[in-house]
Design a protein around this motif. Structure first.
Motif, PDB file in Angstrom:
ATOM      1  N   MET A   1      12.702  -1.417  -6.428  1.00 11.15           N
ATOM      2  CA  MET A   1      11.651  -0.423  -6.632  1.00 11.15           C
ATOM      3  C   MET A   1      10.519  -0.665  -5.639  1.00 11.15           C
ATOM      4  N   ILE A   2      10.081   0.414  -4.993  1.00  8.33           N
ATOM      5  CA  ILE A   2       8.929   0.349  -4.098  1.00  8.33           C
ATOM      6  C   ILE A   2       7.783   1.084  -4.775  1.00  8.33           C
ATOM      7  N   ASN A   3       6.634   0.436  -4.841  1.00  5.77           N
ATOM      8  CA  ASN A   3       5.449   1.049  -5.436  1.00  5.77           C
ATOM      9  C   ASN A   3       4.318   1.063  -4.420  1.00  5.77           C
ATOM     10  N   VAL A   4       3.834   2.248  -4.120  1.00  6.70           N
ATOM     11  CA  VAL A   4       2.684   2.416  -3.233  1.00  6.70           C
ATOM     12  C   VAL A   4       1.510   2.841  -4.104  1.00  6.70           C
ATOM     13  N   LYS A   5       0.428   2.072  -4.035  1.00  9.99           N
ATOM     14  CA  LYS A   5      -0.702   2.307  -4.934  1.00  9.99           C
ATOM     15  C   LYS A   5      -2.002   2.528  -4.151  1.00  9.99           C
ATOM     16  N   ASN A   6      -2.544   3.719  -4.262  1.00  7.24           N
ATOM     17  CA  ASN A   6      -3.875   4.045  -3.724  1.00  7.24           C
ATOM     18  C   ASN A   6      -4.024   3.632  -2.258  1.00  7.24           C
ATOM     19  N   LEU A   7      -3.020   3.976  -1.463  1.00  4.19           N
ATOM     20  CA  LEU A   7      -3.007   3.560  -0.055  1.00  4.19           C
ATOM     21  C   LEU A   7      -3.898   4.471   0.786  1.00  4.19           C
ATOM     22  N   THR A   8      -4.853   3.853   1.478  1.00  2.00           N
ATOM     23  CA  THR A   8      -5.770   4.569   2.363  1.00  2.00           C
ATOM     24  C   THR A   8      -5.828   3.840   3.700  1.00  2.00           C
ATOM     25  N   PHE A   9      -5.812   4.612   4.787  1.00  6.97           N
ATOM     26  CA  PHE A   9      -5.868   3.976   6.110  1.00  6.97           C
ATOM     27  C   PHE A   9      -6.631   4.857   7.088  1.00  6.97           C
ATOM     28  N   SER A  10      -7.458   4.193   7.896  1.00 11.01           N
ATOM     29  CA  SER A  10      -8.227   4.873   8.937  1.00 11.01           C
ATOM     30  C   SER A  10      -8.117   4.080  10.230  1.00 11.01           C
ATOM     31  N   TYR A  11      -7.839   4.779  11.338  1.00 12.36           N
ATOM     32  CA  TYR A  11      -7.745   4.114  12.635  1.00 12.36           C
ATOM     33  C   TYR A  11      -9.120   3.833  13.243  1.00 12.36           C
ATOM     34  N   ASP A  12     -10.114   4.629  12.852  1.00 17.04           N
ATOM     35  CA  ASP A  12     -11.428   4.514  13.494  1.00 17.04           C
ATOM     36  C   ASP A  12     -12.574   4.314  12.498  1.00 17.04           C
ATOM     37  N   SER A  13     -12.227   3.990  11.263  1.00 17.51           N
ATOM     38  CA  SER A  13     -13.193   3.771  10.183  1.00 17.51           C
ATOM     39  C   SER A  13     -13.970   5.034   9.807  1.00 17.51           C
ATOM     40  N   LYS A  14     -13.569   6.177  10.372  1.00 19.06           N
ATOM     41  CA  LYS A  14     -14.232   7.448  10.054  1.00 19.06           C
ATOM     42  C   LYS A  14     -13.238   8.428   9.428  1.00 19.06           C
ATOM     43  N   THR A  15     -12.259   8.867  10.222  1.00 15.57           N
ATOM     44  CA  THR A  15     -11.265   9.829   9.749  1.00 15.57           C
ATOM     45  C   THR A  15     -10.130   9.098   9.044  1.00 15.57           C
ATOM     46  N   LYS A  16      -9.777   9.546   7.859  1.00 15.40           N
ATOM     47  CA  LYS A  16      -8.705   8.908   7.099  1.00 15.40           C
ATOM     48  C   LYS A  16      -7.352   9.521   7.452  1.00 15.40           C
ATOM     49  N   ALA A  17      -6.482   8.708   8.034  1.00 12.15           N
ATOM     50  CA  ALA A  17      -5.122   9.155   8.318  1.00 12.15           C
ATOM     51  C   ALA A  17      -4.324   9.278   7.029  1.00 12.15           C
ATOM     52  N   LEU A  18      -4.627   8.419   6.058  1.00 12.22           N
ATOM     53  CA  LEU A  18      -4.061   8.501   4.714  1.00 12.22           C
ATOM     54  C   LEU A  18      -5.198   8.325   3.715  1.00 12.22           C
ATOM     55  N   ASN A  19      -5.126   9.060   2.621  1.00 14.90           N
ATOM     56  CA  ASN A  19      -6.210   9.001   1.645  1.00 14.90           C
ATOM     57  C   ASN A  19      -5.669   8.912   0.227  1.00 14.90           C
ATOM     58  N   ASN A  20      -5.722   7.710  -0.343  1.00 11.84           N
ATOM     59  CA  ASN A  20      -5.389   7.491  -1.753  1.00 11.84           C
ATOM     60  C   ASN A  20      -3.971   7.965  -2.103  1.00 11.84           C
ATOM     61  N   VAL A  21      -3.011   7.506  -1.318  1.00 16.47           N
ATOM     62  CA  VAL A  21      -1.610   7.908  -1.510  1.00 16.47           C
ATOM     63  C   VAL A  21      -0.918   6.941  -2.464  1.00 16.47           C
ATOM     64  N   SER A  22      -0.271   7.485  -3.493  1.00 19.42           N
ATOM     65  CA  SER A  22       0.472   6.680  -4.470  1.00 19.42           C
ATOM     66  C   SER A  22       1.810   7.352  -4.771  1.00 19.42           C
ATOM     67  N   PHE A  23       2.878   6.559  -4.789  1.00 24.16           N
ATOM     68  CA  PHE A  23       4.198   7.062  -5.187  1.00 24.16           C
ATOM     69  C   PHE A  23       5.129   5.874  -5.404  1.00 24.16           C
ATOM     70  N   SER A  24       6.289   6.144  -6.002  1.00 24.65           N
ATOM     71  CA  SER A  24       7.296   5.112  -6.247  1.00 24.65           C
ATOM     72  C   SER A  24       8.645   5.578  -5.720  1.00 24.65           C
ATOM     73  N   VAL A  25       9.466   4.614  -5.333  1.00 21.67           N
ATOM     74  CA  VAL A  25      10.813   4.907  -4.848  1.00 21.67           C
ATOM     75  C   VAL A  25      11.789   4.015  -5.606  1.00 21.67           C
ATOM     76  N   LYS A  26      12.721   4.618  -6.321  1.00 26.10           N
ATOM     77  CA  LYS A  26      13.703   3.851  -7.075  1.00 26.10           C
ATOM     78  C   LYS A  26      14.755   3.255  -6.147  1.00 26.10           C
ATOM     79  N   ASP A  27      15.301   2.109  -6.542  1.00 28.59           N
ATOM     80  CA  ASP A  27      16.363   1.475  -5.777  1.00 28.59           C
ATOM     81  C   ASP A  27      17.552   2.422  -5.648  1.00 28.59           C
ATOM     82  N   GLY A  28      18.081   2.536  -4.429  1.00 24.69           N
ATOM     83  CA  GLY A  28      19.262   3.364  -4.193  1.00 24.69           C
ATOM     84  C   GLY A  28      18.994   4.845  -4.115  1.00 24.69           C
ATOM     85  N   SER A  29      17.732   5.242  -4.135  1.00 22.49           N
ATOM     86  CA  SER A  29      17.409   6.671  -4.071  1.00 22.49           C
ATOM     87  C   SER A  29      17.102   7.093  -2.632  1.00 22.49           C
TER      88      SER A  29
END
Length: 273
Positions: A1-29
């Motif tokens: 199982m992969i769990n992504v929780k509240n993932l946020t990333f910015s390359y320049d500390s200003k614009t967010k390339a990702l903003n609060n992304v959360s999802f799960s991936v089941k094994d074998g899916s």
């Protein structure tokens, strides 16, 4: 199982390339993450294998778990034994003077004994139909063949999770069909967890689940049927519907909309082709 929780990333500390992304991936899916250019797809792919982190102006927050292991500096090497990534441009991954040495590179990094290494190279080059090309140099291969080599190298490492970052975008239609068929078989026959980062909805419709990214945020998630039925979301995301689905909606809007059997046949065609 992969769990992504509240993932946020910015390359320049200003614009967010990702903003609060959360999802799960089941094994074998099989999960497809779709979105137009600039939606944050490739950033997410790199984060999933630990290629991006806080540095200079770049800022990252949130967590990624592989089972109970947090993706961080402490666990990164252990996690990379389970996860492989195939990038959009296969030339960026070709590090050997020929196919054989390219496949050997990852195995050597995992300290695989030479005898076992030779067996693995032979086995997986045959699986991706590249055995006859083991002595070929990179410039002698097509884009599709290079992608096959990249996939073979990942398979030889026996990873549990395969991440594909726009792996078919540079291929011709025949090469795309071959790679898509191979990936689908890896998921269904060999129980590999597949995460496909793509803008190709024809490819995405083969997956179990679909996530739509726009401006770094998840705006829709569900089965392919649920997501592709949301025409408004697809349109706002600048995503082009598969031709079979376009045909379905064209028929629905025309006088043929009274022909229930025809519409059902079109939808069945969309789901199976």
């Amino acid at each position: 199982m992969i769990n992504v929780k509240n993932l946020t990333f910015s390359y320049d500390s200003k614009t967010k390339a990702l903003n609060n992304v959360s999802f799960s991936v089941k094994d074998g899916s099989f999960l497809s993450i779709i979105g137009h250019n600039g939606s944050g797809k490739s950033t997410l792919a790199k984060l999933l294998v630990g290629l991006l982190s806080d540095s200079n102006n770049a800022k990252k927050s949130g967590e990624i778990y592989y089972d109970d292991l947090l993706l961080d500096d402490k666990n990164i090497n252990e996690i990379r034994k389970k996860v492989g990534i195939v990038f959009q441009n296969p030339d960026n991954q070709f590090v050997g003077v020929n196919v054989k040495y390219d496949m050997a590179f990852g195995l050597e990094n995992h300290n695989i004994p030479r005898e076992e290494m030779i067996e693995l190279i032979d086995e997986y080059s045959k699986k991706v139909l590249m055995y006859e090309y083991l002595d070929k140099e990179p410039q002698a291969l097509s884009g599709g063949q290079k992608q096959r080599v990249a996939i073979a190298g990942i398979l030889a490492l026996d990873v549990d999770v395969i991440i594909l970052d726009e792996a078919t975008s540079m291929l011709d239609p025949e090469g795309t069909r071959d790679i898509v068929k191979l990936i689908y078989e890896l998921n269904k026959k060999h129980n590999k967890t597949v995460i496909s980062i793509t803008h190709d909805l024809d490819f995405a419709r083969l997956s179990d689940d679909v996530i739509v990214l726009k401006n770094g945020e998840i705006i829709k998630e569900g089965t392919p049927e649920e997501v592709f039925n949301d025409i408004d979301t697809l349109s706002k995301s600048n995503l082009d519907m598969p031709i079979s689905l376009k045909t379905y909606y064209m028929a629905k809007k025309s006088n043929l909309s009274t022909n229930t059997e025809l519409m059902e046949a079109l939808w069945e065609y969309h789901l199976t082709k």
